[in-house]
Motif scaffolding. Structure first.
Motif, PDB file in Angstrom:
ATOM      1  N   LYS A   1       0.534  -0.870   0.211  1.00  0.00           N
ATOM      2  CA  LYS A   1       0.072   0.154   0.262  1.00  0.00           C
ATOM      3  C   LYS A   1       1.144   1.709   0.242  1.00  0.00           C
ATOM      4  N   GLY A   2      -0.093   2.295  -0.560  1.00  0.00           N
ATOM      5  CA  GLY A   2       0.977   3.482  -0.776  1.00  0.00           C
ATOM      6  C   GLY A   2       0.124   4.974  -0.484  1.00  0.00           C
ATOM      7  N   GLU A   3       0.473   5.328   0.086  1.00  0.00           N
ATOM      8  CA  GLU A   3       0.081   7.223   0.597  1.00  0.00           C
ATOM      9  C   GLU A   3       0.785   8.487  -0.096  1.00  0.00           C
ATOM     10  N   LEU A   4       0.106   9.461  -0.252  1.00  0.00           N
ATOM     11  CA  LEU A   4       0.776  10.694  -0.392  1.00  0.00           C
ATOM     12  C   LEU A   4       0.275  11.776   0.888  1.00  0.00           C
ATOM     13  N   THR A   5       0.913  11.767   1.932  1.00  0.00           N
ATOM     14  CA  THR A   5       0.693  12.319   3.025  1.00  0.00           C
ATOM     15  C   THR A   5      -0.053  13.941   2.409  1.00  0.00           C
ATOM     16  N   ASP A   6      -0.562  14.712   3.315  1.00  0.00           N
ATOM     17  CA  ASP A   6      -1.067  15.479   3.486  1.00  0.00           C
ATOM     18  C   ASP A   6       0.212  17.037   3.231  1.00  0.00           C
ATOM     19  N   ALA A   7       1.348  16.453   3.944  1.00  0.00           N
ATOM     20  CA  ALA A   7       2.612  17.250   4.273  1.00  0.00           C
ATOM     21  C   ALA A   7       3.830  16.341   2.939  1.00  0.00           C
ATOM     22  N   ASN A   8       3.148  16.338   1.799  1.00  0.00           N
ATOM     23  CA  ASN A   8       4.247  15.604   0.591  1.00  0.00           C
ATOM     24  C   ASN A   8       5.007  14.635   1.035  1.00  0.00           C
ATOM     25  N   PHE A   9       5.012  13.301   2.002  1.00  0.00           N
ATOM     26  CA  PHE A   9       5.372  12.413   1.885  1.00  0.00           C
ATOM     27  C   PHE A   9       4.984  11.262   1.638  1.00  0.00           C
ATOM     28  N   LEU A  10       5.279  10.618   0.744  1.00  0.00           N
ATOM     29  CA  LEU A  10       5.552   9.494   0.176  1.00  0.00           C
ATOM     30  C   LEU A  10       5.487   8.525   1.321  1.00  0.00           C
ATOM     31  N   ILE A  11       4.639   7.604   1.908  1.00  0.00           N
ATOM     32  CA  ILE A  11       4.297   6.551   2.925  1.00  0.00           C
ATOM     33  C   ILE A  11       3.798   5.104   2.227  1.00  0.00           C
ATOM     34  N   LEU A  12       5.037   4.003   2.203  1.00  0.00           N
ATOM     35  CA  LEU A  12       4.498   3.076   1.515  1.00  0.00           C
ATOM     36  C   LEU A  12       5.095   1.686   2.681  1.00  0.00           C
ATOM     37  N   ALA A  13       4.080   1.014   2.060  1.00  0.00           N
ATOM     38  CA  ALA A  13       4.339   0.026   3.332  1.00  0.00           C
ATOM     39  C   ALA A  13       4.382  -1.642   2.739  1.00  0.00           C
ATOM     40  N   VAL A  14       5.185  -1.904   3.142  1.00  0.00           N
ATOM     41  CA  VAL A  14       5.504  -3.222   3.151  1.00  0.00           C
ATOM     42  C   VAL A  14       5.842  -4.039   4.057  1.00  0.00           C
ATOM     43  N   ASP A  15       6.071  -5.769   3.490  1.00  0.00           N
ATOM     44  CA  ASP A  15       6.073  -6.504   4.155  1.00  0.00           C
ATOM     45  C   ASP A  15       7.464  -7.055   4.264  1.00  0.00           C
ATOM     46  N   ALA A  16       8.042  -6.149   5.823  1.00  0.00           N
ATOM     47  CA  ALA A  16       9.444  -6.598   6.668  1.00  0.00           C
ATOM     48  C   ALA A  16       9.839  -7.715   6.259  1.00  0.00           C
ATOM     49  N   TYR A  17      11.048  -7.552   6.185  1.00  0.00           N
ATOM     50  CA  TYR A  17      11.568  -8.965   5.734  1.00  0.00           C
ATOM     51  C   TYR A  17      13.570  -8.329   7.045  1.00  0.00           C
ATOM     52  N   PRO A  18      13.962  -9.054   7.647  1.00  0.00           N
ATOM     53  CA  PRO A  18      14.959  -8.965   8.472  1.00  0.00           C
ATOM     54  C   PRO A  18      16.461  -8.967   8.185  1.00  0.00           C
ATOM     55  N   GLY A  19      17.201  -8.232   8.149  1.00  0.00           N
ATOM     56  CA  GLY A  19      18.101  -7.553   7.035  1.00  0.00           C
ATOM     57  C   GLY A  19      18.362  -6.303   6.166  1.00  0.00           C
ATOM     58  N   ALA A  20      17.520  -6.129   5.046  1.00  0.00           N
ATOM     59  CA  ALA A  20      16.844  -5.551   4.387  1.00  0.00           C
ATOM     60  C   ALA A  20      17.176  -4.025   4.951  1.00  0.00           C
ATOM     61  N   ASN A  21      17.695  -3.306   3.864  1.00  0.00           N
ATOM     62  CA  ASN A  21      18.277  -1.898   3.935  1.00  0.00           C
ATOM     63  C   ASN A  21      16.784  -0.932   3.417  1.00  0.00           C
ATOM     64  N   PHE A  22      15.707  -0.682   4.469  1.00  0.00           N
ATOM     65  CA  PHE A  22      14.790  -0.015   3.106  1.00  0.00           C
ATOM     66  C   PHE A  22      15.189   1.590   3.572  1.00  0.00           C
ATOM     67  N   ASP A  23      16.234   1.842   4.418  1.00  0.00           N
ATOM     68  CA  ASP A  23      16.210   3.309   3.930  1.00  0.00           C
ATOM     69  C   ASP A  23      16.672   3.526   3.059  1.00  0.00           C
ATOM     70  N   ALA A  24      17.829   1.940   2.139  1.00  0.00           N
ATOM     71  CA  ALA A  24      17.868   2.259   0.423  1.00  0.00           C
ATOM     72  C   ALA A  24      16.845   2.259  -0.573  1.00  0.00           C
ATOM     73  N   TYR A  25      15.648   1.497   0.178  1.00  0.00           N
ATOM     74  CA  TYR A  25      14.873   1.469  -0.565  1.00  0.00           C
ATOM     75  C   TYR A  25      14.182   2.221  -0.580  1.00  0.00           C
ATOM     76  N   ALA A  26      13.609   3.018   0.532  1.00  0.00           N
ATOM     77  CA  ALA A  26      13.409   5.034  -0.123  1.00  0.00           C
ATOM     78  C   ALA A  26      13.925   5.733  -0.201  1.00  0.00           C
ATOM     79  N   ARG A  27      15.311   5.647  -0.585  1.00  0.00           N
ATOM     80  CA  ARG A  27      15.878   6.348  -1.578  1.00  0.00           C
ATOM     81  C   ARG A  27      16.149   6.529  -2.764  1.00  0.00           C
ATOM     82  N   THR A  28      15.700   5.150  -3.113  1.00  0.00           N
ATOM     83  CA  THR A  28      15.323   4.287  -4.860  1.00  0.00           C
ATOM     84  C   THR A  28      14.478   5.071  -4.967  1.00  0.00           C
ATOM     85  N   TYR A  29      13.256   4.824  -4.432  1.00  0.00           N
ATOM     86  CA  TYR A  29      11.303   5.370  -4.668  1.00  0.00           C
ATOM     87  C   TYR A  29      11.392   6.615  -4.218  1.00  0.00           C
ATOM     88  N   LEU A  30      12.203   7.561  -3.497  1.00  0.00           N
ATOM     89  CA  LEU A  30      12.365   9.054  -3.617  1.00  0.00           C
ATOM     90  C   LEU A  30      12.998   9.743  -4.638  1.00  0.00           C
TER      91      LEU A  30
END
Length: 76
Positions: free
Chosen positions: A9-38
């Protein structure tokens, strides 16, 4: 949904932030995913301030808002 990394799921907030909901798993670098999507969103002309990634198992989506612990983030 992006099956490759499990974006459910994804949502663009009223403050203009994109929020992505993922099925998190250990060891993943979700900061890197966020940077890629940004970078991808900004490259397509979307005017956002940043991207947050939350775990789909413990977040809630509303109209223009999302609550949940951030597991990844990237800012402009």
């Amino acid at each position: 949904m992006d099956a490759e990394i499990g974006i459910y799921k994804g949502e663009l907030t009223d403050a203009n932030f994109l929020i992505l909901a993922v099925d998190a798993y250990p060891g993943a670098n979700f900061d890197a995913y966020a940077r890629t999507y940004l970078e991808e969103a900004q490259g397509k002309g979307l005017k956002i301030k940043g991207v947050y990634i939350v775990d789909i198992k413990n977040c809630q989506f509303g109209d223009g808002w999302v609550s949940g612990d951030r597991i990844g983030k990237a800012f402009k």
